[in-house]
Every structure is written in C-alpha cells, then in structure tokens.
Design an enzyme around this catalytic site. Structure first.
Site, PDB file in Angstrom:
ATOM      1  N   LYS A 156      -2.269  -8.024  -4.034  1.00  0.00           N
ATOM      2  CA  LYS A 156      -2.916  -6.798  -3.631  1.00  0.00           C
ATOM      3  C   LYS A 156      -2.019  -5.643  -3.767  1.00  0.00           C
ATOM      4  O   LYS A 156      -0.878  -5.322  -2.627  1.00  0.00           O
ATOM      5  CB  LYS A 156      -3.924  -6.643  -1.840  1.00  0.00           C
ATOM      6  N   HIS A 165       0.894  -1.586   0.127  1.00  0.00           N
ATOM      7  CA  HIS A 165       0.065  -0.038   0.033  1.00  0.00           C
ATOM      8  C   HIS A 165       0.782   0.745   0.185  1.00  0.00           C
ATOM      9  O   HIS A 165       1.604   1.240   1.007  1.00  0.00           O
ATOM     10  CB  HIS A 165      -1.083   0.422   1.272  1.00  0.00           C
TER      11      HIS A 165
END
Length: 225
Positions: free
Chosen positions: A143, A118
């Site tokens: 992700k 992230h």
C-alpha cells in the site's frame, strides 16, 4: 476493486455506538486504532471485532509520522500489533515498513501484512524504488498513499502501479494519490491494477476520499457491460 471504509472511534463508548449496518456496502472495514489513546486500544478491541464479526477487517495503527494520530515506540507498536493479531486474527494487518523497518523481522511470521508507506507532503521522486522494495518483501498487499500536487504526480503513480502489477501479477497493490487532484486515482483502481479504494462514510481518513455512496455508484457504472 474492493471498497474500504475506516472506523475511527475515539473511545469505548464511540466504538460500542457504531452501527455496523451502515457499513454493509463496504467490502472491507479498516479499524484505525490510532484515534484512541494507546492504553485504550486493547480495551476497545473486543467491541470492534464483535461489532464487525464476519466482516473482512484491517487493523491499522497509523502513526503521526505517516499522517496518523498516535506516537509509538517500536516496542509499543510491535506489542500492540502482536496482541491484536494473536487475540483477534484480523484479516489484514497494516505495517508501516519505513517507520518501523528495524523491527520488521518480528513480523515475518504474519502472512497477512499490508506493507504501507504514506507521504502527506509530496509524491516522492523515488516512488519506483519504494514500490520495488515493498514488492520484494512479498506481503499480502503493498500500500502506497502519497500527496499529489500536480496532474503529473497522479499519472506517475498510476503508471508505476500498472507497471509493477504487470511485472508482479500475483502481488496485490493499493496505490492512492491523495488530495483533490488525486481523486481520479481512487476510481481508476481496476485500470491501474490497484485492488482497493478507500471511501468515507462520515469522516474522511485521508484527503481526497470520495463518499461510499458515490464510490458504489461509480463502481456500478464502471462494471456495466
């Protein structure tokens, strides 16, 4: 694409007060345990897993370095993940690979990892290298969520995702361009090859999230013949 909604209780009382029926339109529940004090996580876990028994669930400890609410040493991070994994067997375990790379070897026995990255500041220029490194590790899901400042940031991530999915059809990806300009990435998952899209119910867990009700309508429209 599957729709994921996060629950973010800040206490045992909030966890016990969650109404699971409000989440029936979500395909997967993500428990963001980082909204709790670290000493309360294992105390609250039984309430969460009982509340959402029978549902697919992601256990996530999002640390401050990656946009979350908790600071954990590598030892604390691994301990909490392993305890929850062994006691409750969540369907998915989020692991912040770049923040805890030094202890990643301790997670090799867990087949259900979501290796995540992230960046709430930017869409980094080395996105291809990041996607490549995470893909090589062969997790259950890769992700990547990065902040978009321009339309080109969004298009770049969408193109990278499509390319990696084409080259690695068995690997599941979840890629998100955060922020207002990145909203389109949340509804084009099926086109780019992203398996999940995160939606919100009461409180967003990341910038640019679209409500679950709206995402459900969008998915229905896109699925029409």
């Amino acid at each position: 694409m599957k729709l994921i909604v996060s629950v973010m209780p800040r206490s045992l009382e909030e966890a016990q007060a969650l109404d699971a029926t409000r989440y029936l339109d979500a395909d997967i529940i993500e428990w963001r345990a980082d909204y709790l004090p670290k000493e309360a996580i294992l105390q609250v876990a039984p309430a969460i897993f009982e509340k959402f028994a029978g549902r697919e669930l992601v256990f996530t400890l999002r640390t401050r370095s990656e946009g979350g609410e908790i600071d954990l040493s590598p030892e604390e991070y691994i301990h909490l993940i392993k305890e929850v994994a062994q006691l409750y067997q969540p369907d998915y375990i989020d692991f912040e690979y770049y923040s805890y790379k030094d202890v990643f070897e301790e997670m090799l026995d867990f087949p259900n990892l979501v290796l995540s990255y992230h960046n709430f500041q930017e869409t980094p220029e080395n996105m291809m290298e990041i996607l490549s490194e995470l893909t090589i590790l062969n997790p259950k899901l890769v992700k990547v969520a990065v902040m978009a400042h321009t339309e080109q940031d969004v298009l770049d991530l969408m193109n990278y995702t499509r390319g990696f999915k084409t080259l690695n059809p068995e690997q599941e990806y979840v890629t998100i361009s955060m922020g207002k300009v990145g909203k389109v990435s949340r509804i084009t998952a099926d086109v780019t090859g992203s398996s999940w899209s995160f939606a919100s119910l009461d409180e967003v867990s990341a910038p640019g999230q679209i409500s679950l009700a709206s995402m459900k309508k969008i998915r229905e429209i896109l699925d029409e013949a």
